[in-house]
Design a protein around this motif. Structure first.
Motif, PDB file in Angstrom:
ATOM      1  N   GLU A  13      -8.654 -12.147  32.127  1.00  0.00           N
ATOM      2  CA  GLU A  13      -8.268 -10.740  32.063  1.00  0.00           C
ATOM      3  C   GLU A  13      -7.380 -10.375  33.239  1.00  0.00           C
ATOM      4  O   GLU A  13      -7.580 -10.851  34.359  1.00  0.00           O
ATOM      5  CB  GLU A  13      -9.513  -9.838  32.062  1.00  0.00           C
ATOM      6  N   LEU A  14      -6.417  -9.514  32.966  1.00  0.00           N
ATOM      7  CA  LEU A  14      -5.485  -9.062  33.994  1.00  0.00           C
ATOM      8  C   LEU A  14      -5.016  -7.669  33.623  1.00  0.00           C
ATOM      9  O   LEU A  14      -4.737  -7.389  32.450  1.00  0.00           O
ATOM     10  CB  LEU A  14      -4.288 -10.021  34.069  1.00  0.00           C
ATOM     11  N   SER A  15      -4.927  -6.782  34.614  1.00  0.00           N
ATOM     12  CA  SER A  15      -4.504  -5.412  34.348  1.00  0.00           C
ATOM     13  C   SER A  15      -3.805  -4.867  35.575  1.00  0.00           C
ATOM     14  O   SER A  15      -4.265  -5.078  36.703  1.00  0.00           O
ATOM     15  CB  SER A  15      -5.715  -4.545  33.997  1.00  0.00           C
ATOM     16  N   PHE A  16      -2.678  -4.156  35.380  1.00  0.00           N
ATOM     17  CA  PHE A  16      -1.962  -3.567  36.509  1.00  0.00           C
ATOM     18  C   PHE A  16      -1.006  -2.487  36.011  1.00  0.00           C
ATOM     19  O   PHE A  16      -0.632  -2.463  34.834  1.00  0.00           O
ATOM     20  CB  PHE A  16      -1.189  -4.632  37.295  1.00  0.00           C
ATOM     21  N   ARG A  17      -0.617  -1.619  36.923  1.00  0.00           N
ATOM     22  CA  ARG A  17       0.363  -0.588  36.636  1.00  0.00           C
ATOM     23  C   ARG A  17       1.755  -1.088  37.016  1.00  0.00           C
ATOM     24  O   ARG A  17       1.945  -1.699  38.066  1.00  0.00           O
ATOM     25  CB  ARG A  17       0.062   0.683  37.430  1.00  0.00           C
ATOM     26  N   ALA A  18       2.725  -0.815  36.148  1.00  0.00           N
ATOM     27  CA  ALA A  18       4.103  -1.222  36.395  1.00  0.00           C
ATOM     28  C   ALA A  18       4.982   0.018  36.575  1.00  0.00           C
ATOM     29  O   ALA A  18       4.499   1.154  36.500  1.00  0.00           O
ATOM     30  CB  ALA A  18       4.607  -2.071  35.235  1.00  0.00           C
ATOM     31  N   ALA A  19       6.264  -0.197  36.815  1.00  0.00           N
ATOM     32  CA  ALA A  19       7.201   0.898  37.038  1.00  0.00           C
ATOM     33  C   ALA A  19       7.132   1.902  35.891  1.00  0.00           C
ATOM     34  O   ALA A  19       7.006   1.523  34.724  1.00  0.00           O
ATOM     35  CB  ALA A  19       8.625   0.352  37.167  1.00  0.00           C
ATOM     36  N   GLY A  20       7.216   3.201  36.235  1.00  0.00           N
ATOM     37  CA  GLY A  20       7.120   4.242  35.225  1.00  0.00           C
ATOM     38  C   GLY A  20       5.700   4.528  34.805  1.00  0.00           C
ATOM     39  O   GLY A  20       5.471   5.222  33.809  1.00  0.00           O
ATOM     40  N   ASP A  21       4.742   3.981  35.532  1.00  0.00           N
ATOM     41  CA  ASP A  21       3.318   4.192  35.283  1.00  0.00           C
ATOM     42  C   ASP A  21       2.856   3.604  33.951  1.00  0.00           C
ATOM     43  O   ASP A  21       1.866   4.066  33.369  1.00  0.00           O
ATOM     44  CB  ASP A  21       2.961   5.688  35.347  1.00  0.00           C
ATOM     45  N   PRO A  41       3.627   5.608  28.795  1.00  0.00           N
ATOM     46  CA  PRO A  41       3.315   7.039  28.684  1.00  0.00           C
ATOM     47  C   PRO A  41       4.320   7.773  27.798  1.00  0.00           C
ATOM     48  O   PRO A  41       5.529   7.570  27.906  1.00  0.00           O
ATOM     49  CB  PRO A  41       3.405   7.531  30.132  1.00  0.00           C
ATOM     50  N   GLY A  42       3.804   8.589  26.893  1.00  0.00           N
ATOM     51  CA  GLY A  42       4.651   9.408  26.036  1.00  0.00           C
ATOM     52  C   GLY A  42       5.204   8.718  24.817  1.00  0.00           C
ATOM     53  O   GLY A  42       5.863   9.353  23.988  1.00  0.00           O
ATOM     54  N   GLY A 218       4.525  -0.011  23.946  1.00  0.00           N
ATOM     55  CA  GLY A 218       4.699   1.343  23.431  1.00  0.00           C
ATOM     56  C   GLY A 218       3.373   2.080  23.416  1.00  0.00           C
ATOM     57  O   GLY A 218       2.631   2.077  24.405  1.00  0.00           O
ATOM     58  N   ALA A 219       3.075   2.708  22.293  1.00  0.00           N
ATOM     59  CA  ALA A 219       1.820   3.448  22.134  1.00  0.00           C
ATOM     60  C   ALA A 219       0.741   2.479  21.664  1.00  0.00           C
ATOM     61  O   ALA A 219       0.593   2.219  20.474  1.00  0.00           O
ATOM     62  CB  ALA A 219       2.001   4.577  21.125  1.00  0.00           C
ATOM     63  N   VAL A 220       0.000   1.915  22.614  1.00  0.00           N
ATOM     64  CA  VAL A 220      -0.975   0.893  22.266  1.00  0.00           C
ATOM     65  C   VAL A 220      -2.196   1.025  23.162  1.00  0.00           C
ATOM     66  O   VAL A 220      -2.096   1.268  24.367  1.00  0.00           O
ATOM     67  CB  VAL A 220      -0.354  -0.523  22.403  1.00  0.00           C
ATOM     68  N   LEU A 382      18.031   1.335  31.005  1.00  0.00           N
ATOM     69  CA  LEU A 382      18.340   1.843  29.671  1.00  0.00           C
ATOM     70  C   LEU A 382      17.687   0.983  28.595  1.00  0.00           C
ATOM     71  O   LEU A 382      17.175   1.492  27.595  1.00  0.00           O
ATOM     72  CB  LEU A 382      19.854   1.900  29.470  1.00  0.00           C
ATOM     73  N   ALA A 383      17.706  -0.337  28.807  1.00  0.00           N
ATOM     74  CA  ALA A 383      17.110  -1.228  27.810  1.00  0.00           C
ATOM     75  C   ALA A 383      15.615  -0.983  27.676  1.00  0.00           C
ATOM     76  O   ALA A 383      15.057  -1.066  26.577  1.00  0.00           O
ATOM     77  CB  ALA A 383      17.370  -2.685  28.192  1.00  0.00           C
ATOM     78  N   LEU A 384      14.959  -0.645  28.782  1.00  0.00           N
ATOM     79  CA  LEU A 384      13.516  -0.457  28.755  1.00  0.00           C
ATOM     80  C   LEU A 384      13.100   0.866  28.130  1.00  0.00           C
ATOM     81  O   LEU A 384      11.901   1.151  28.004  1.00  0.00           O
ATOM     82  CB  LEU A 384      12.949  -0.572  30.175  1.00  0.00           C
ATOM     83  N   GLU A 385      14.067   1.676  27.716  1.00  0.00           N
ATOM     84  CA  GLU A 385      13.738   2.853  26.917  1.00  0.00           C
ATOM     85  C   GLU A 385      13.281   2.454  25.523  1.00  0.00           C
ATOM     86  O   GLU A 385      12.709   3.260  24.789  1.00  0.00           O
ATOM     87  CB  GLU A 385      14.970   3.766  26.802  1.00  0.00           C
ATOM     88  N   ASP A 386      13.530   1.212  25.146  1.00  0.00           N
ATOM     89  CA  ASP A 386      13.223   0.696  23.805  1.00  0.00           C
ATOM     90  C   ASP A 386      11.987  -0.200  23.890  1.00  0.00           C
ATOM     91  O   ASP A 386      11.940  -1.137  24.699  1.00  0.00           O
ATOM     92  CB  ASP A 386      14.422  -0.092  23.289  1.00  0.00           C
ATOM     93  N   SER A 387      10.997   0.065  23.056  1.00  0.00           N
ATOM     94  CA  SER A 387       9.785  -0.756  23.077  1.00  0.00           C
ATOM     95  C   SER A 387      10.061  -2.194  22.645  1.00  0.00           C
ATOM     96  O   SER A 387       9.307  -3.112  23.016  1.00  0.00           O
ATOM     97  CB  SER A 387       8.699  -0.143  22.189  1.00  0.00           C
ATOM     98  N   ASP A 388      11.130  -2.421  21.876  1.00  0.00           N
ATOM     99  CA  ASP A 388      11.494  -3.794  21.502  1.00  0.00           C
ATOM    100  C   ASP A 388      11.732  -4.646  22.741  1.00  0.00           C
ATOM    101  O   ASP A 388      11.270  -5.789  22.837  1.00  0.00           O
ATOM    102  CB  ASP A 388      12.762  -3.807  20.645  1.00  0.00           C
TER     103      ASP A 388
END
Length: 461
Positions: A13-21, A41-42, A218-220, A382-388
């Motif tokens: 198991e591994l868990s952490f916060r990344a840029a943009g929360d 988020p969002g 994304g929303a997961v 800009l690329a990271l605005e896309d969940s793909d």
């Protein structure tokens, strides 16, 4: 997060916060299945991918015990959409079309991914359908023969595109007999020759619990994702109670590459020559990969790059001209591309190489470094605005890199690149043996001086 986060295969198991929360979580099940998520988020949608670290490079020639599996990876990608014990091909398509979702797959040289993008409420459905496809494809014999014709048409379509054809010849010329030099989709000969039994064996040998990587961005909700994946894999008959370690990552030591050819020409009576010129690059885990990104941005990625400004803006010799630097586990390429009139092809090739040699000799300016940092950082954001993109980043981090670097860490790494770093890397590139591949109304004589000057010996470092 401060710095990259390692992804040890043995850590459950591994868990952490990344840029943009965003919240990144990773679970390695006792069976070796790896499940990664990035909760953004969002977000109101999510992209999910089912990955295996098996690509075209892993196919094998025939031997005394086994038929050839050349072309089977791409073949299998097509067939997994053709039906399971529970769903027909139409059922699979309707599942996503009915909710406005997208679904597809990609075969690459080192992995295969089946993916979908849906609204958050439809993520459970996407998990169920992709798990069914992944575990329970029928590989029906009639569908197999139908899809053989479809793939042959796909290869023919790519062959009619001169840029695609030149790109395939370029990989063969630079990488020679290395498996990465083979075309991803196979050739007409290998697709005609491969048997359904060979593809079925390939499926059984490589689509197992400890091969599977599931990534969602994304929303997961991670816990719900792990529960759903487990439920549907076990429902398909997979025994996730059997302990197994995840398949090891590939060897990342640079391979000993012997180039295939100095010049590869495919004659076609078309208006332009599609020209690739280049050499070996860096492996994906090389610490200089960020320096390579900066070098590429300055040299040939974008309208302000040296290559674009010299070849197109100042001289008007080509409409499309750029550089690129793909990286794989044990090999990479650095390439230059231009599409130009046949009468100008030799001049364009010489100018592209001259620009690279000038950069290696004279280096780059601090202002160019600053511009490249802005370009790379902005493009990444800009690329990271896309969940793909986020879903794919998780997959590459798990399968290839063994670490996760968020946007902030990427920017920090870019900021550490110096003009000396770029010049030194450029010099190491120009010292290597170059290859040239071209498709169009041209001949090897047009480029003989270019390749001779660039590669006085194949023993160059």
């Amino acid at each position: 997060m401060n710095g990259a986060v390692d992804f040890p295969l043995e850590r459950a198991e591994l868990s952490f916060r990344a840029a943009g929360d965003s919240l990144v979580r990773r679970s390695v099940l006792p069976s070796g299945v790896r499940i990664l998520s990035e909760q953004v988020p969002g977000a109101r949608s999510a992209t999910i991918g089912f990955w295996v670290a098996v690509g075209s490079r892993d196919e094998q020639p025939a031997d005394a015990r086994h038929p050839s599996t050349f072309g089977s990876t791409h073949f299998l990608e097509h067939l997994l959409f053709k039906g399971t014990q529970k769903r027909t091909a139409l059922d699979i398509a309707v599942s996503f079309d009915a909710v406005g979702g997208e679904h597809n797959a990609m075969t690459a040289k080192e992995y295969t991914c089946y993916y979908a993008k849906v609204q958050d409420r439809d993520l459970p459905m996407a998990v169920e359908v992709l798990a069914d496809m992944f575990t329970s494809s029928l590989l029906d014999r009639d569908e197999f023969e139908n899809e053989r014709d479809v793939i042959l048409e796909e290869i023919a379509m790519a062959g009619d595109d001169p840029a695609d054809a030149a790109n395939e010849r370029f990989f063969e010329a630079v990488l020679g007999g290395h498996p990465l030099g083979r075309p991803i989709g196979g050739s007409p000969e290998t697709i005609r020759a491969v048997t359904r039994d060979a593809v079925w064996d390939h499926y059984g040998e490589n689509y197992r619990p400890n091969d599977l990587v599931v990534t969602v961005a994304g929303a997961v909700d991670h816990d719900a994702l792990v529960a759903a994946v487990t439920t549907h894999l076990e429902g398909a008959g997979w025994d996730l109670g059997i302990a197994a370690s995840p398949v090891p990552r590939r060897n990342n030591q640079p391979a000993d590459i012997v180039r295939g050819s100095a010049i590869s020409i495919t004659q076609k009576p078309i208006e332009q020559v599609n020209l690739y010129l280049g050499t070996t690059g860096l492996v994906a885990t090389d610490e200089r990969r960020v320096t390579m990104s900066v070098l590429n941005a300055i040299f040939g990625a974008g309208m302000s790059s040296r290559l674009f400004q010299e070849i197109r803006e100042r001289r008007g010799l080509a409409y499309s001209v750029y550089s690129f630097a793909p990286a794989y586990s044990d090999a990479g390429l650095f390439g230059l591309y231009a599409g130009c009139a046949p009468a100008k092809a030799g001049q364009v090739a010489e100018l592209m190489l001259d620009e690279l040699r000038t950069l290696a000799r004279d280096g780059v300016t601090p202002l160019e470094i600053e511009r490249a940092a802005g370009q790379l950082g902005g493009a990444s954001a800009l690329a990271l605005e896309d969940s793909d993109t986020r879903m794919s980043r998780l997959g590459r981090a798990e399968i290839t890199l063994g670490e996760f670097a968020d946007l902030d860490e990427g920017l920090r790494r870019i900021a550490r690149v110096t003009p000396d770093d770029v010049r030194a890397l450029a010099q190491s590139i120009v010292d290597r043996p170059f290859s040239l591949a071209a498709v169009g109304a041209t001949s090897a004589d047009v480029f003989a001086n270019v390749v001779d000057v660039a590669t006085p010996t194949d023993d160059a470092a």
